[in-house]
Design an enzyme around this catalytic site. Structure first.
Site, PDB file in Angstrom:
ATOM      1  N   SER A 174       0.793  -1.225   0.000  1.00  0.00           N
ATOM      2  CA  SER A 174       0.000   0.000   0.000  1.00  0.00           C
ATOM      3  C   SER A 174       0.825   1.274   0.000  1.00  0.00           C
ATOM      4  O   SER A 174       0.345   2.317  -0.422  1.00  0.00           O
ATOM      5  CB  SER A 174      -0.962  -0.005   1.184  1.00  0.00           C
ATOM      6  OG  SER A 174      -0.265  -0.282   2.384  1.00  0.00           O
ATOM      7  N   HIS A 202      -5.549  -3.484  -2.448  1.00  0.00           N
ATOM      8  CA  HIS A 202      -5.202  -2.574  -3.544  1.00  0.00           C
ATOM      9  C   HIS A 202      -5.135  -3.284  -4.897  1.00  0.00           C
ATOM     10  O   HIS A 202      -4.770  -2.675  -5.901  1.00  0.00           O
ATOM     11  CB  HIS A 202      -3.866  -1.888  -3.266  1.00  0.00           C
ATOM     12  CG  HIS A 202      -3.911  -1.004  -2.062  1.00  0.00           C
ATOM     13  ND1 HIS A 202      -4.351   0.296  -2.100  1.00  0.00           N
ATOM     14  CD2 HIS A 202      -3.603  -1.258  -0.764  1.00  0.00           C
ATOM     15  CE1 HIS A 202      -4.290   0.814  -0.893  1.00  0.00           C
ATOM     16  NE2 HIS A 202      -3.844  -0.099  -0.061  1.00  0.00           N
ATOM     17  N   LYS A 233     -11.678   0.582  -1.397  1.00  0.00           N
ATOM     18  CA  LYS A 233     -10.709   1.278  -2.231  1.00  0.00           C
ATOM     19  C   LYS A 233     -11.238   1.413  -3.657  1.00  0.00           C
ATOM     20  O   LYS A 233     -12.110   2.222  -3.882  1.00  0.00           O
ATOM     21  CB  LYS A 233      -9.362   0.600  -2.091  1.00  0.00           C
ATOM     22  CG  LYS A 233      -8.801   1.016  -0.722  1.00  0.00           C
ATOM     23  CD  LYS A 233      -7.759   0.216  -0.107  1.00  0.00           C
ATOM     24  CE  LYS A 233      -7.492   0.823   1.278  1.00  0.00           C
ATOM     25  NZ  LYS A 233      -6.742  -0.061   2.146  1.00  0.00           N
TER      26      LYS A 233
HETATM   27  C1  LIG Z   1      -6.658  -0.275   3.501  1.00  0.00           C
HETATM   28  C2  LIG Z   1      -6.123  -1.607   3.740  1.00  0.00           C
HETATM   29  C3  LIG Z   1      -6.746  -2.490   4.621  1.00  0.00           C
HETATM   30  C4  LIG Z   1      -7.900  -2.061   5.475  1.00  0.00           C
HETATM   31  O1  LIG Z   1      -9.058  -1.938   4.729  1.00  0.00           O
HETATM   32  P1  LIG Z   1     -10.234  -0.998   5.257  1.00  0.00           P
HETATM   33  O2  LIG Z   1     -11.411  -1.462   4.492  1.00  0.00           O
HETATM   34  O3  LIG Z   1      -9.819   0.399   4.953  1.00  0.00           O
HETATM   35  O4  LIG Z   1     -10.342  -1.256   6.718  1.00  0.00           O
HETATM   36  C5  LIG Z   1      -6.247  -3.765   4.731  1.00  0.00           C
HETATM   37  N1  LIG Z   1      -5.174  -4.164   4.029  1.00  0.00           N
HETATM   38  C6  LIG Z   1      -4.532  -3.333   3.183  1.00  0.00           C
HETATM   39  C7  LIG Z   1      -3.348  -3.831   2.419  1.00  0.00           C
HETATM   40  C8  LIG Z   1      -4.979  -2.030   3.030  1.00  0.00           C
HETATM   41  O5  LIG Z   1      -4.327  -1.193   2.230  1.00  0.00           O
END
Ligand SMILES: *Cc1c(COP(=O)(O)O)cnc(C)c1O
Length: 384
Positions: A174, A202, A233
């Protein structure tokens, strides 16, 4: 309370503040009284304010109300929740899927349900915080391997004779935008009889024509592969899923504490996820636009001699040497009407400006960023 600690953080330039936005998420946002070109969100496909999703969310609110009122195991869920699980399973080529309220809840709930004391987790050193916390909660022994280092992972696997073994990795990292070598990791998993848990937060809606990292690598989700992904996302909504074989999903439904002991997602949120997932399945051009913009962004930064590390996705870090200089750069960009935040320790070791491309960006938005970077003195300079 905590004044001393807070002052320390402030002195190190590490005090964080939340920002408030006055507009929907998108390529242009209004925040702090300014209009900004936004390179800071994970709304990769511009679906966070998809008008169709808003209509379907409104209809779901009228039909089912807003608050879910209970967990799925009581009467919190609706037919939309189940439909979303079935859609995800189809999208991911798995027997079934289970919804969670966030990616954070999915990882901290699913991992402890899959492995426990006496088992072993093999975790990439740059894995997301929620994977780290899930691993800690599981009480399995955690072996951390160097970032994307298959020699190290292989050595750790060969030295461990635990009960169950599970390799845990982000698909797309990320903060760096590089991709885990999943073909090699999967081969090692098979060789050592380990499960593979992939956090595709992602990758979902981004890699593999939107289908995620496994599709990108052409890996079939055999038993032993567990795919986690989020709706928060690229899918522009909220919530997450775990997709796997029937037994694994049934087990999680019975053992994942963040699923069992937490109120279900509101139906309008689920309706928006369904709408945006359908859009990704049907509109191949949207994902292609994202990739066009990602390549444009990466190339632009490289042309300015910015250090983008190993990025090969819409996440483009511009690596810097000091926190102060990174904060200065973010501040300058802000003055130019560009929102590109500084990412600092403890989120990352090496400070950086983290840029993200979106299908919502136009070429002009990306050009404006490059012009601003040139105006503030370019990216090759190492200190203020
Ligand atoms: C953003 C993210 C999460 C958490 O997801 P949310 O739905 O925002 O709680 C988990 N793993 C990764 C790799 C992320 O980038």
């Amino acid at each position: 309370m905590f004044e001393k600690n807070l002052n320390e953080l402030a002195d190190q330039g590490l005090l964080r503040r939340v920002t408030e936005r006055q507009t929907p998420q998108g390529a242009i946002i209004h925040a702090g009284g300014r209009e900004l070109i936004n390179f800071a969100s994970n709304d990769y496909l511009g679906l966070a304010s998809n008008p169709d999703a808003i209509v379907e969310a409104r209809e779901a609110a009228e039909k089912f109300g807003f608050g879910a009122g209970a967990s799925r195991l009581l009467c919190g869920g609706t037919e939309l929740h189940r439909e979303l699980e079935e859609s995800v399973a189809r999208f991911k080529n798995t027997a079934d899927a289970l919804l969670f309220n966030s990616g954070y809840a999915a990882n901290t709930g699913a991992i402890p349900a899959l492995v426990t004391e006496g088992d072993a987790i093999f975790s990439d050193e740059l894995n997301h915080a929620s994977l780290i916390d899930g691993a800690r909660l599981s009480r399995a022994r955690v072996h951390i391997y160097k970032h994307r280092d298959m020699g190290h992972l292989s050595a750790l696997l060969s030295m461990t004779c635990a009960g169950r073994k599970m390799i845990v990795t982000d698909s797309v990292f990320s903060m760096d935008g590089d991709v885990a070598p999943l073909a090699d990791i999967n081969a090692l998993a098979r060789e050592y009889g380990a499960w593979l848990y992939i956090d595709d937060a992602h990758g979902t809606g981004v890699l593999g024509k939107g289908r995620g990292a496994l599709a990108h690598f052409g890996i079939w989700p055999d038993n032993g592969i567990i795919q986690m992904g989020t709706f928060s996302k690229a899918l522009g909504s909220l919530g997450a899923f775990v997709a796997a074989d029937q037994g694994t999903i049934d087990w999680l439904r019975n053992r994942a504490r963040t699923f069992m002991f937490s109120t279900a997602l509101p139906a309008p949120v689920v309706a928006a996820s369904l709408c945006n997932l359908r859009r990704v399945e049907e509109d191949a051009e949207l994902v292609e636009t994202l990739w066009d913009n990602s390549r444009r962004l990466l190339k632009g930064i490289k042309t300015l001699r910015g250090d983008t590390g190993a990025s090969q996705t819409p996440i483009v870090p511009v690596l810097r040497d000091s926190v102060d200089e990174t904060l200065w750069m973010a501040e300058k960009l802000y003055e130019f009407g560009i929102y590109a935040p500084a990412i600092r320790p403890p989120t990352v070791q090496r400070p950086r400006i983290r840029l993200t491309a979106s299908a919502a960006h136009t070429t002009e938005h990306i050009e404006a960023l490059m012009l601003a970077l040139k105006d503030i003195g370019g990216l090759h300079r190492r200190s203020i």
